[in-house]
Design a protein around this motif. Structure first.
Motif, mmCIF file in Angstrom:
data_model
loop_
_atom_site.group_PDB
_atom_site.id
_atom_site.type_symbol
_atom_site.label_atom_id
_atom_site.label_comp_id
_atom_site.label_asym_id
_atom_site.label_seq_id
_atom_site.Cartn_x
_atom_site.Cartn_y
_atom_site.Cartn_z
ATOM 1 N N ASP A 143 3.628 -12.260 6.571
ATOM 2 C CA ASP A 143 3.520 -11.460 7.787
ATOM 3 C C ASP A 143 2.102 -10.935 7.988
ATOM 4 O OD1 ASP A 143 6.183 -11.900 8.163
ATOM 5 O OD2 ASP A 143 6.841 -9.914 7.496
ATOM 6 N N ILE A 144 1.502 -10.404 6.914
ATOM 7 C CA ILE A 144 0.145 -9.881 7.033
ATOM 8 C C ILE A 144 -0.837 -11.003 7.339
ATOM 9 C CG2 ILE A 144 -1.733 -8.745 5.804
ATOM 10 C CD1 ILE A 144 0.530 -6.864 6.574
ATOM 11 N N LYS A 145 -0.724 -12.102 6.630
ATOM 12 C CA LYS A 145 -1.647 -13.226 6.827
ATOM 13 C C LYS A 145 -1.509 -13.811 8.233
ATOM 14 C CE LYS A 145 -2.904 -17.753 4.892
ATOM 15 N NZ LYS A 145 -2.831 -18.479 6.180
ATOM 16 N N THR A 146 -0.287 -14.095 8.660
ATOM 17 C CA THR A 146 -0.066 -14.722 9.957
ATOM 18 C C THR A 146 -0.427 -13.795 11.104
ATOM 19 O OG1 THR A 146 1.762 -16.013 9.004
ATOM 20 C CG2 THR A 146 1.636 -15.884 11.402
ATOM 21 N N ASP A 147 -0.015 -12.534 11.021
ATOM 22 C CA ASP A 147 -0.280 -11.598 12.114
ATOM 23 C C ASP A 147 -1.772 -11.280 12.230
ATOM 24 O OD1 ASP A 147 2.404 -11.618 12.551
ATOM 25 O OD2 ASP A 147 2.804 -9.648 11.687
ATOM 26 N N PHE A 148 -2.450 -11.113 11.101
ATOM 27 C CA PHE A 148 -3.892 -10.850 11.128
ATOM 28 C C PHE A 148 -4.617 -12.046 11.730
ATOM 29 C CE2 PHE A 148 -7.994 -10.239 8.612
ATOM 30 C CZ PHE A 148 -8.480 -9.264 9.480
ATOM 31 N N GLN A 149 -4.217 -13.232 11.306
ATOM 32 C CA GLN A 149 -4.821 -14.460 11.814
ATOM 33 C C GLN A 149 -4.520 -14.629 13.299
ATOM 34 O OE1 GLN A 149 -4.722 -17.726 8.896
ATOM 35 N NE2 GLN A 149 -3.853 -18.982 10.515
ATOM 36 N N GLY A 150 -3.305 -14.299 13.710
ATOM 37 C CA GLY A 150 -2.916 -14.430 15.112
ATOM 38 C C GLY A 150 -3.669 -13.478 16.022
ATOM 39 N N ASP A 182 -2.437 -1.564 12.823
ATOM 40 C CA ASP A 182 -1.677 -1.216 11.618
ATOM 41 C C ASP A 182 -2.144 -2.029 10.418
ATOM 42 O OD1 ASP A 182 -0.126 0.671 12.948
ATOM 43 O OD2 ASP A 182 1.388 -0.804 13.527
ATOM 44 N N ILE A 183 -2.430 -3.299 10.648
ATOM 45 C CA ILE A 183 -2.905 -4.156 9.555
ATOM 46 C C ILE A 183 -4.277 -3.692 9.074
ATOM 47 C CG2 ILE A 183 -3.660 -6.486 8.935
ATOM 48 C CD1 ILE A 183 -1.562 -7.562 10.869
ATOM 49 N N LEU A 184 -5.167 -3.406 10.013
ATOM 50 C CA LEU A 184 -6.514 -2.980 9.647
ATOM 51 C C LEU A 184 -6.482 -1.672 8.857
ATOM 52 C CD1 LEU A 184 -8.442 -3.805 12.944
ATOM 53 C CD2 LEU A 184 -8.543 -5.047 10.778
ATOM 54 N N LYS A 185 -5.709 -0.711 9.318
ATOM 55 C CA LYS A 185 -5.645 0.587 8.658
ATOM 56 C C LYS A 185 -4.994 0.494 7.275
ATOM 57 C CE LYS A 185 -5.495 3.241 12.969
ATOM 58 N NZ LYS A 185 -4.648 4.069 13.878
ATOM 59 N N SER A 186 -4.073 -0.447 7.112
ATOM 60 C CA SER A 186 -3.382 -0.601 5.825
ATOM 61 C C SER A 186 -4.299 -1.153 4.741
ATOM 62 C CB SER A 186 -2.187 -1.547 5.978
ATOM 63 O OG SER A 186 -2.610 -2.898 6.095
ATOM 64 N N SER A 204 0.863 -1.178 0.000
ATOM 65 C CA SER A 204 0.000 0.000 0.000
ATOM 66 C C SER A 204 0.899 1.226 0.000
ATOM 67 C CB SER A 204 -0.903 0.021 1.230
ATOM 68 O OG SER A 204 -1.554 1.284 1.341
ATOM 69 N N SER A 205 0.615 2.140 -0.910
ATOM 70 C CA SER A 205 1.435 3.346 -0.997
ATOM 71 C C SER A 205 1.209 4.283 0.178
ATOM 72 C CB SER A 205 1.137 4.085 -2.306
ATOM 73 O OG SER A 205 -0.249 4.369 -2.413
ATOM 74 N N THR A 206 0.163 4.022 0.980
ATOM 75 C CA THR A 206 -0.166 4.906 2.103
ATOM 76 C C THR A 206 0.034 4.237 3.458
ATOM 77 O OG1 THR A 206 -2.504 4.249 2.028
ATOM 78 C CG2 THR A 206 -1.856 6.149 0.696
ATOM 79 N N ALA A 207 0.579 3.038 3.499
ATOM 80 C CA ALA A 207 0.776 2.335 4.768
ATOM 81 C C ALA A 207 2.222 1.867 4.911
ATOM 82 C CB ALA A 207 -0.167 1.134 4.855
ATOM 83 N N PHE A 208 2.680 1.788 6.132
ATOM 84 C CA PHE A 208 4.035 1.320 6.436
ATOM 85 C C PHE A 208 5.103 2.129 5.694
ATOM 86 C CE2 PHE A 208 1.215 -2.441 6.770
ATOM 87 C CZ PHE A 208 1.302 -2.639 8.144
ATOM 88 N N GLY A 209 4.830 3.416 5.513
ATOM 89 C CA GLY A 209 5.781 4.279 4.817
ATOM 90 C C GLY A 209 5.984 3.893 3.366
ATOM 91 N N GLY A 210 5.004 3.198 2.776
ATOM 92 C CA GLY A 210 5.129 2.753 1.392
ATOM 93 C C GLY A 210 5.982 1.513 1.230
ATOM 94 N N LYS A 211 6.435 0.924 2.346
ATOM 95 C CA LYS A 211 7.284 -0.270 2.277
ATOM 96 C C LYS A 211 6.421 -1.515 2.106
ATOM 97 C CE LYS A 211 10.782 -2.906 4.821
ATOM 98 N NZ LYS A 211 11.566 -3.010 6.083
ATOM 99 N N PRO A 212 6.673 -2.342 1.103
ATOM 100 C CA PRO A 212 5.880 -3.558 0.908
ATOM 101 C C PRO A 212 6.067 -4.539 2.057
ATOM 102 C CG PRO A 212 7.761 -3.536 -0.584
ATOM 103 C CD PRO A 212 7.721 -2.192 0.064
#
Length: 513
Positions: free
Chosen positions: A153-160, A237-241, A140-148
């Motif tokens: 990480d997204i799947k596991t952390d969201f699930q966790g 952070d995941i939700l907002k991204s 996302s160009s607007t999340a995590f400073g634009g860093k992919p």
């Protein structure tokens, strides 16, 4: 394609994009057609499927094809290929030998049984297509400073995080009345396993979560070899991204493992069909009129290499697979109901860009072997090759694949060269190596395709209810087929199933005399 999974799947099902294949096995056209002739318009997969089966059943078949090649949208571009869009956008592919890009379909779901069966019958070798790669990126160009961020990480952390929340609710007895006490105990154990929770049912930094999301420092050998767990990304952070929305692309029925691709490019399918029925095809034939009476069908066409040279072809019956965007501009003698159906279906806009790089940096630098990265940038996604893994030399990425909406229209409006330039600029926000490693590229905007004027039939639920039945009827001596005449539009399976259904009904009509 990056919308919420539930809403997107419902929308896709409504439009026929997530429907299951209805293939029930190889068609048997039993009975003598007594020399009946069939004229097929279009040498895409629908047209060639019909031709192959009808000839085997004893029909005399002829195909008229606009292009100078068979396959239609089943199209793989390789080095040396030259092609032009409407508006004069001429391109010559400069890919190194052995490299290619599929500018049309590029993957085959495991449950598209009709296409898979024809691949088996025609000797088309298949290999796995990597749809999901946990090490690919969500961006996302607007999340995590634009860093992919890594898919894993997204799947596991969201699930966790969601597992931890549900575990807390369960422990507090908030599920009483909905889940039995015994089931609650088992649910907690399931959440601990599924969500990588620790002994206290918390999702936290540690070796337990690292077994799913990976490590900040991987385990090694010798001194200092102990692994170091990484820090999970916070739920907020995941939700907002909104990166969680892209996870649907790995869960949807159409994209589930195992997907396939032909060895050497999707065009191998069209080439295999053409090997069987190529002698029936008249190439460079631009249909200008389709007429019929009670005795047969007459089609007027021009040789595109000799403009103005009008010719005619006649037969007892006609299977027309010409895309509706083109067919709606041709004089066709059919009923008012079919005319309305032909005019009722717009076509989706889609753009693809293939990029050749000096080296396979996505593997060497980022350890991405196949799979797809998704982004909110206009390119929408990047697909990494599912072949040639861990080899040296150059490689080709699918650097842009848009589907309808502003991004697709924006790219369509650009010249082929500018699309390639934009794809490199946008892609470099995900892979900084792009600008140094890029060599050349090609692009194709399907709304500028002279033989389709769009990518695929874009049905609405209302249009289906009103027009689909009329579109698929045998209208006098003319019947339509193609992905647009199926509940699986935009997929090759839809084209094949439509053709099989059409010729099955036509054969019954012929035997009736």
């Amino acid at each position: 394609m990056t919308a919420g999974s539930a809403a997107m799947y419902q929308a896709m099902t409504t439009m026929g994009l997530a429907a299951e294949s209805g293939y029930k096995g190889r068609i048997k056209l039993e009975g003598d057609p007594k020399g009946a002739t069939v004229l097929i318009l279009g040498a895409g997969l629908a047209g060639m499927t019909a031709a192959l089966e009808l000839r085997q059943a004893g029909y005399k078949v002829k195909i008229l094809e606009y292009n100078n090649r068979a396959g239609g949208r089943n199209w793989t571009v390789r080095g040396g290929d030259t092609f032009s869009e409407l508006g004069g956008g001429k391109q010559t592919c400069e890919f190194e030998e052995g490299l290619y890009v599929n500018l049309g379909p590029w993957r085959i779901p495991y449950h598209h049984n009709g296409l898979l069966d024809y691949c088996k019958r025609l000797g088309v070798k298949l290999e796995p297509f990597q749809q999901i790669n946990h090490n690919a990126f969500l961006h996302s160009s607007t999340a995590f400073g634009g860093k992919p961020q890594r898919v894993r990480d997204i799947k596991t952390d969201f699930q966790g995080h969601t597992s931890e929340l549900l575990a807390k609710v369960t422990q507090k007895g908030k599920l009483e009345g909905d889940v039995t006490k015994e089931d609650q105990e088992m649910l907690l154990e399931a959440l601990k396993s599924w969500g990588a929770l620790d002994k206290d049912y918390a999702y936290a930094k540690g070796l337990t979560s690292a077994e799913y999301r990976g490590y900040e420092k991987d385990p090694g050998g010798g001194l200092g070899a102990a692994p170091v767990p990484g820090d999970p990304i916070g739920l907020s952070d995941i939700l907002k991204s909104k990166l969680w929305g892209s996870l649907a692309n790995f869960a949807l029925y159409e994209f589930q493992t195992t997907m396939f691709q032909p060895v050497g490019g999707m065009g191998k399918v069209g080439e295999a069909f053409a090997k069987e029925v190529g002698d029936l095809i008249t190439f460079n034939a631009k249909v200008t009129k389709i007429d019929q009476d009670e005795k047969g069908v007459t089609v007027t066409y021009e040789d595109t290499t000799k403009p103005g040279a009008v010719q005619e072809a006649s037969a007892d019956w006609c299977i027309c697979t010409i895309p509706l965007t083109i067919l709606s501009q041709i004089e066709v003698k059919v009923s008012g109901a079919m005319q309305a159906a032909i005019a009722a279906v717009p076509y989706a806009s889609s753009v693809k860009v293939g990029l050749q790089f000096k080296r396979r940096f996505w593997e060497e630098d980022d350890l991405i072997f196949g799979g797809v990265s998704y982004t909110d940038l206009p390119i929408t996604q990047i697909s990494y090759p599912s072949t040639g893994f861990n080899t040296t030399g150059k490689g080709v990425l699918l650097g842009c694949y848009t589907w309808n909406g502003p991004n697709s229209y924006e790219f369509t409006a650009l010249s082929p060269q500018d699309r390639v330039k934009r794809a490199v600029e946008y892609g470099s926000q995900i892979h900084p190596q792009y600008k140094d490693e890029f060599e050349n590229g090609v692009s194709w905007a399907w709304h500028r395709s002279p033989y389709t004027l769009g990518c695929a039939g874009d049905w609405t639920e209302e249009a289906r209810q009103e027009h689909y039945g009329n579109l698929c009827q045998l209208d006098g001596r003319i019947m339509l087929a193609g992905e647009h005449a199926s509940y699986i539009p935009a997929w090759q399976e839809g084209a094949i199933l439509s053709a099989l259904n059409a010729i099955g009904r036509l054969h019954k009509r012929v035997l009736q005399g």
